[in-house]
Design an enzyme around this catalytic site. Structure first.
Site, mmCIF file in Angstrom:
data_model
loop_
_atom_site.group_PDB
_atom_site.id
_atom_site.type_symbol
_atom_site.label_atom_id
_atom_site.label_comp_id
_atom_site.label_asym_id
_atom_site.label_seq_id
_atom_site.Cartn_x
_atom_site.Cartn_y
_atom_site.Cartn_z
ATOM 1 N N PRO A 27 6.422 -7.541 4.376
ATOM 2 C CA PRO A 27 5.572 -6.770 3.458
ATOM 3 C C PRO A 27 4.159 -6.610 4.015
ATOM 4 O O PRO A 27 3.577 -7.575 4.505
ATOM 5 C CB PRO A 27 5.553 -7.640 2.190
ATOM 6 C CG PRO A 27 5.931 -9.016 2.649
ATOM 7 C CD PRO A 27 6.838 -8.825 3.824
ATOM 8 N N THR A 29 0.485 -4.668 2.881
ATOM 9 C CA THR A 29 -0.380 -3.856 2.029
ATOM 10 C C THR A 29 -1.144 -2.867 2.890
ATOM 11 O O THR A 29 -1.816 -3.255 3.849
ATOM 12 C CB THR A 29 -1.350 -4.780 1.272
ATOM 13 O OG1 THR A 29 -0.578 -5.536 0.338
ATOM 14 C CG2 THR A 29 -2.413 -3.993 0.539
ATOM 15 N N GLN A 105 8.308 -5.550 -3.053
ATOM 16 C CA GLN A 105 7.630 -6.826 -3.268
ATOM 17 C C GLN A 105 6.773 -6.731 -4.527
ATOM 18 O O GLN A 105 5.871 -5.889 -4.620
ATOM 19 C CB GLN A 105 6.744 -7.223 -2.078
ATOM 20 C CG GLN A 105 6.218 -8.658 -2.283
ATOM 21 C CD GLN A 105 5.250 -9.124 -1.225
ATOM 22 O OE1 GLN A 105 4.244 -8.459 -0.975
ATOM 23 N NE2 GLN A 105 5.529 -10.258 -0.612
ATOM 24 N N TYR A 185 -1.781 -15.547 -4.058
ATOM 25 C CA TYR A 185 -1.817 -14.700 -5.251
ATOM 26 C C TYR A 185 -1.366 -15.494 -6.493
ATOM 27 O O TYR A 185 -1.127 -16.693 -6.406
ATOM 28 C CB TYR A 185 -0.988 -13.430 -5.002
ATOM 29 C CG TYR A 185 -1.589 -12.603 -3.875
ATOM 30 C CD1 TYR A 185 -2.792 -11.931 -4.056
ATOM 31 C CD2 TYR A 185 -1.005 -12.556 -2.610
ATOM 32 C CE1 TYR A 185 -3.386 -11.205 -3.021
ATOM 33 C CE2 TYR A 185 -1.593 -11.833 -1.567
ATOM 34 C CZ TYR A 185 -2.778 -11.169 -1.783
ATOM 35 O OH TYR A 185 -3.374 -10.471 -0.756
HETATM 36 C C1 LIG Z 1 -2.041 -5.277 7.150
HETATM 37 C C2 LIG Z 1 -1.290 -6.430 6.552
HETATM 38 C C3 LIG Z 1 -0.959 -6.408 5.207
HETATM 39 C C4 LIG Z 1 -0.230 -7.446 4.629
HETATM 40 N N1 LIG Z 1 0.140 -7.351 3.312
HETATM 41 C C5 LIG Z 1 1.005 -8.255 2.786
HETATM 42 C C6 LIG Z 1 1.557 -8.065 1.490
HETATM 43 O O1 LIG Z 1 1.333 -7.072 0.807
HETATM 44 N N2 LIG Z 1 2.393 -9.025 1.036
HETATM 45 C C7 LIG Z 1 2.705 -10.138 1.763
HETATM 46 O O2 LIG Z 1 3.465 -10.986 1.303
HETATM 47 N N3 LIG Z 1 2.191 -10.315 3.000
HETATM 48 C C8 LIG Z 1 1.385 -9.403 3.535
HETATM 49 N N4 LIG Z 1 0.919 -9.564 4.817
HETATM 50 C C9 LIG Z 1 1.348 -10.716 5.613
HETATM 51 C C10 LIG Z 1 2.506 -10.358 6.502
HETATM 52 O O3 LIG Z 1 3.676 -10.027 5.744
HETATM 53 C C11 LIG Z 1 2.869 -11.527 7.441
HETATM 54 O O4 LIG Z 1 3.162 -12.653 6.654
HETATM 55 C C12 LIG Z 1 1.761 -11.910 8.429
HETATM 56 O O5 LIG Z 1 1.171 -10.754 9.012
HETATM 57 C C13 LIG Z 1 2.326 -12.791 9.538
HETATM 58 O O6 LIG Z 1 3.414 -12.149 10.170
HETATM 59 P P1 LIG Z 1 3.280 -11.426 11.615
HETATM 60 O O7 LIG Z 1 2.881 -12.502 12.582
HETATM 61 O O8 LIG Z 1 4.643 -10.866 11.898
HETATM 62 O O9 LIG Z 1 2.219 -10.375 11.524
HETATM 63 C C14 LIG Z 1 0.161 -8.555 5.409
HETATM 64 C C15 LIG Z 1 -0.197 -8.584 6.774
HETATM 65 C C16 LIG Z 1 -0.893 -7.545 7.347
HETATM 66 C C17 LIG Z 1 -1.209 -7.587 8.826
#
Ligand SMILES: Cc1cc2nc3c(=O)[nH]c(=O)nc-3n(C[C@H](O)[C@H](O)[C@H](O)COP(=O)(O)O)c2cc1C
Length: 371
Positions: A27, A29, A105, A185
């Site tokens: 997910p 945002t 989500q 959250y």
């Molecule tokens: C731009 C952005 C927006 C995110 N928005 C959400 C969100 O809406 N909900 C959520 O559970 N995690 C959100 N995350 C966290 C990511 O889902 C993820 O847990 C985090 O980036 C680590 O994973 P990665 O190493 O693959 O980037 C967001 C991360 C980024 C970079």
């Protein structure tokens, strides 16, 4: 590499779905909806792109479930009314056309709300001002306001709000929902010791602090069709406090994962900044703990864009993994890995600056002109 020898490309059952590989979209945002929370045609093309790139399932950005306290960010999408449902249908249609399931989500921002068109008040377990500062990437600045402590009626409303949103997600043709219990959250504010000073059955020991998340899950499962997937996301770290760890260590993890499984979670989505590191100072990772104490498929997330890290996480028990930043850099990550093509590095400046909104360069040309 021959994908038949690669654990990432084994098929996995999730609910009624058989996914052709283990790699999903995490997910994210992107604050690119209309001001009143409707998903756009641009968002439909954005999400469809990941399905086309062979991500086997998609989880949407955090979506607010009600027209009260849950919205966290300006231009965040909602699933709080019929117009929202209508708008999400074009996203789910576009993704289904590419052959992947998509889960919404459901996110209640609680005290971390920094943009809410419905109210200026913030709801939280207790009147504790959040640590840290509002996220600039989503248009905020400065400290968070002090929230109001939820009454028993507010807590009932929160549960009903998640249920009603999940029912709308069914109407919008989503294949499931993910209850956002992570990242600081509202639901995580209940689980976290220092934001929960309650002395009722929702505060105190970890069993009480995880109760609301479990009640939400149970109520959402009961209200949605059997084949509709109802998962939950859990983390220790928070957007406003990355270093937080559950104070009871493995004992807390045991209660959290047992309780959420008992509540009927169809999957446990664990996330850490780097999920390959021990959950506590040493010892098992959160993936291993979810596997040990939970009784549902485990999805792992956090710093898994290196295919070998992803494979190692599967080897230690993750049924599925998700990618966030790695997917933004490589919307066709599974295809590239299957074909042994090089992966692009994530460029924070290009993609998430000056803000997190979807950039034109990320979205393919419109297939039609319904923007
Ligand atoms: C731009 C952005 C927006 C995110 N928005 C959400 C969100 O809406 N909900 C959520 O559970 N995690 C959100 N995350 C966290 C990511 O889902 C993820 O847990 C985090 O980036 C680590 O994973 P990665 O190493 O693959 O980037 C967001 C991360 C980024 C970079």
């Amino acid at each position: 590499m021959n994908t038949s020898d690669d654990s990432l490309f084994e098929s996995v059952d999730l609910g009624d779905e058989t996914l052709p590989n283990r790699v999903g979209l995490a997910p994210m945002t992107r604050t690119s909806a209309t001001a009143d929370g409707r998903a756009t045609a641009e968002m439909a093309r954005y999400y469809a792109k990941f399905a086309r790139g062979s991500f086997s399932f998609l989880i949407t950005e955090g979506t607010y479930p009600d027209e009260a306290y849950s919205q966290g960010y300006d231009d965040q999408p909602g699933i709080a009314n019929d117009d929202h449902v209508e708008a999400w249908r074009r996203v789910t249609d576009a993704v289904h056309d590419e052959g992947a399931p998509i889960f919404a989500q459901l996110m209640h921002a609680g005290a971390l709300s920094q943009g809410n068109r419905y109210t200026d008040e913030r709801l939280a377990p207790s009147a504790v001002r959040p640590k840290g500062e509002q996220l600039e990437m989503y248009g905020g600045s400065g400290e968070f306001p002090e929230p109001r402590a939820a009454t028993a009626d507010d807590i009932e409303d929160v549960i009903e709000t998640f249920v009603a949103a999940a029912e709308r997600a069914v109407e919008a043709n989503f294949d499931g929902v993910e209850v956002h219990g992570a990242n600081g959250y509202l639901l995580d504010q209940f689980l976290t010791t220092y934001t929960n000073e309650r002395d009722d059955e929702y505060g105190g020991d970890v069993k009480n602090r995880i109760r609301l998340t479990a009640e939400v899950l149970e109520a959402v499962q009961a209200a949605t069709p059997d084949e509709f997937v109802v998962g939950v996301r859990i983390s220790q770290s928070k957007v406003n406090d990355p270093d937080y760890r559950w104070p009871g260590g493995e004992d807390d993890a045991a209660v959290v994962f047992e309780t959420l499984s008992d509540a009927g979670a169809d999957y446990l989505h664990v996330t850490e900044e780097d999920v390959t590191t021990p959950a506590f100072e040493s010892g098992p990772t959160l993936t291993e703990l979810a596997n040990r104490y939970g009784d549902a498929p485990v999805i792992a997330n956090g710093a898994l864009e290196d295919p070998d890290a992803a494979r190692a996480t599967v080897a230690e028990g993750a049924d599925l993994i998700t990618l966030a930043k790695g997917a933004l850099a490589n919307p066709d990550w599974p295809q590239r890995v299957a074909e042994d093509r090089p992966l692009a590095d994530f460029d924070f400046q290009r993609i998430l600056q000056p803000d997190a909104t979807i950039d034109e360069s990320e979205v393919p040309e419109p297939a039609d002109a319904d923007d």
